[in-house]
Design a protein around this motif. Structure first.
Motif, PDB file in Angstrom:
ATOM      1  N   UNK A 174     -45.850  -8.543 -55.735  1.00 50.90           N
ATOM      2  CA  UNK A 174     -45.978  -8.047 -57.106  1.00 50.90           C
ATOM      3  C   UNK A 174     -45.319  -6.676 -57.308  1.00 50.90           C
ATOM      4  N   UNK A 175     -44.796  -6.074 -56.236  1.00 48.03           N
ATOM      5  CA  UNK A 175     -44.186  -4.749 -56.375  1.00 48.03           C
ATOM      6  C   UNK A 175     -45.176  -3.647 -56.708  1.00 48.03           C
ATOM      7  N   UNK A 176     -46.379  -3.743 -56.153  1.00 48.12           N
ATOM      8  CA  UNK A 176     -47.410  -2.734 -56.432  1.00 48.12           C
ATOM      9  C   UNK A 176     -47.070  -1.428 -55.705  1.00 48.12           C
ATOM     10  N   UNK A 177     -47.229  -0.306 -56.411  1.00 51.24           N
ATOM     11  CA  UNK A 177     -46.979   1.012 -55.806  1.00 51.24           C
ATOM     12  C   UNK A 177     -48.313   1.563 -55.317  1.00 51.24           C
ATOM     13  N   UNK A 178     -48.481   1.622 -54.005  1.00 54.09           N
ATOM     14  CA  UNK A 178     -49.785   1.979 -53.441  1.00 54.09           C
ATOM     15  C   UNK A 178     -49.745   3.343 -52.764  1.00 54.09           C
ATOM     16  N   UNK A 179     -50.668   4.213 -53.199  1.00 51.28           N
ATOM     17  CA  UNK A 179     -50.880   5.499 -52.530  1.00 51.28           C
ATOM     18  C   UNK A 179     -52.151   5.333 -51.710  1.00 51.28           C
ATOM     19  N   UNK A 180     -51.964   4.984 -50.440  1.00 50.38           N
ATOM     20  CA  UNK A 180     -53.132   4.751 -49.593  1.00 50.38           C
ATOM     21  C   UNK A 180     -53.850   6.074 -49.315  1.00 50.38           C
ATOM     22  N   UNK A 181     -55.129   5.941 -49.017  1.00 50.46           N
ATOM     23  CA  UNK A 181     -55.947   7.131 -48.730  1.00 50.46           C
ATOM     24  C   UNK A 181     -55.359   7.934 -47.563  1.00 50.46           C
ATOM     25  N   UNK A 182     -54.709   7.238 -46.625  1.00 50.33           N
ATOM     26  CA  UNK A 182     -54.166   7.931 -45.451  1.00 50.33           C
ATOM     27  C   UNK A 182     -52.908   8.732 -45.776  1.00 50.33           C
ATOM     28  N   UNK A 183     -52.346   8.576 -47.006  1.00 53.50           N
ATOM     29  CA  UNK A 183     -51.197   9.393 -47.408  1.00 53.50           C
ATOM     30  C   UNK A 183     -51.179   9.551 -48.927  1.00 53.50           C
ATOM     31  N   UNK A 184     -51.758  10.640 -49.394  1.00 53.15           N
ATOM     32  CA  UNK A 184     -51.798  10.913 -50.833  1.00 53.15           C
ATOM     33  C   UNK A 184     -50.771  11.984 -51.221  1.00 53.15           C
ATOM     34  N   UNK A 185     -49.778  12.185 -50.368  1.00 53.37           N
ATOM     35  CA  UNK A 185     -48.860  13.310 -50.562  1.00 53.37           C
ATOM     36  C   UNK A 185     -48.054  13.218 -51.864  1.00 53.37           C
ATOM     37  N   UNK A 186     -47.850  12.005 -52.409  1.00 53.15           N
ATOM     38  CA  UNK A 186     -47.021  11.854 -53.608  1.00 53.15           C
ATOM     39  C   UNK A 186     -47.850  11.718 -54.899  1.00 53.15           C
ATOM     40  N   UNK A 187     -49.168  11.767 -54.782  1.00 55.01           N
ATOM     41  CA  UNK A 187     -50.017  11.511 -55.958  1.00 55.01           C
ATOM     42  C   UNK A 187     -49.788  12.535 -57.070  1.00 55.01           C
ATOM     43  N   UNK A 188     -49.491  13.772 -56.681  1.00 51.94           N
ATOM     44  CA  UNK A 188     -49.295  14.828 -57.672  1.00 51.94           C
ATOM     45  C   UNK A 188     -48.098  14.605 -58.578  1.00 51.94           C
TER      46      UNK A 188
END
Ligand code: MN
Ligand code: MN
Length: 275
Positions: A174-188
């Motif tokens: 489905x092309x989901x963009x996932x910010x896993x808990x183990x790497x939130x560096x791009x969430x900002x």
């Protein structure tokens, strides 16, 4: 692009359904508990962003969709119809679940009215199962059904920490963009071009912050980290849901209070984004 002439007040709508859980019932009682926490004298109704939500012009309680004797697709139809009616009348809707299955009809109703929507989904779980325990409308499957619908532009997930092989395959498909808990560096730097719907599962939080959920997944988000996302992502928020509070597991209503805090700040964000 979304309209900027939406009517006030924002409509707070309860979706008291937990027929599609895979483990524990209880979320059908959540809308009542969140409303109680919202009006509890222990806190005021101001958002951190400066809106006084005791102003009745800003939001209104639209009550609960009458789901007590409804299950399956009949319940979904009722949720879909209720939200479509409000959205088509120009109102913005903040729904209180309920288990996470309610987001399929709730988001479908928004997407059909707004054109292709982006979804910001905060959760411990990706909820992408093709089915769970034989139920393709399980609370573990709403985002699989939404991505199959063709109505969704982007699905961005934050806080995920339960990806298994099947759900990794589904996410890739489905092309989901996932910010896993183990790497939130791009969430900002999350940014959207299309209207945004926020779906917030209370189990995204670490159980230390929100014990009143059915599925404990340690290593989760803090209350402040979720507030930072609500306040700071780039884009226009047009609707939202807060789901999966389980009052049976919530002594002292501490998680209901967190859900009420999110409810307030989401309303504030919707109001800011209208300008
Ligand atoms: Mn969920
Ligand atoms: Mn979850």
């Amino acid at each position: 692009m979304p309209k900027n002439d939406q009517k006030t007040p924002i409509q707070l709508l309860g979706l008291p359904q937990d027929n599609n859980v895979s483990y524990l019932s209880g979320p059908c009682m959540a809308p009542t508990r969140i409303r109680e926490a919202l009006f509890c004298d222990s806190a005021n109704l101001w958002t951190e962003t400066g809106f006084d939500l005791s102003d009745k012009k800003l939001w209104q309680d639209a009550g609960d969709v009458s789901l007590y004797d409804k299950t399956g697709l009949e319940a979904f139809e009722l949720i879909h119809t209720s939200i479509t009616k409000l959205v088509k009348s120009g109102y913005q809707v903040l729904s209180l679940g309920g288990d996470h299955s309610v987001s399929f009809p709730a988001i479908s109703a928004h997407a059909e009215n707004h054109g292709r929507l982006s979804i910001l989904h905060i959760d411990a779980h990706p909820d992408l199962y093709d089915d769970m325990q034989g139920n393709s409308y399980s609370h573990a499957s709403p985002f699989a059904r939404l991505m199959e619908s063709g109505l969704i532009d982007r699905l961005v997930q934050i806080g995920i920490r339960t990806l298994n092989g099947h759900q990794r395959e589904q996410a890739a498909r489905f092309g989901v963009e996932i910010h896993e808990m183990c790497d939130l560096s791009q969430v900002g730097s999350i940014s959207f071009d299309r209207p945004v719907y926020l779906s917030l599962d209370m189990d995204a939080l670490d159980p230390a912050f929100a014990p009143g959920v059915s599925h404990y997944e340690p290593g989760g988000l803090s209350t402040r980290a979720v507030l930072d996302v609500i306040h700071n992502f780039s884009g226009q928020l047009i609707g939202a849901d807060v789901v999966e509070l389980n009052p049976h597991r919530d002594p002292g209503n501490v998680t209901a209070m967190v859900a009420a805090k999110f409810t307030k700040e989401i309303m504030g964000r919707i109001l800011i984004d209208r300008k």
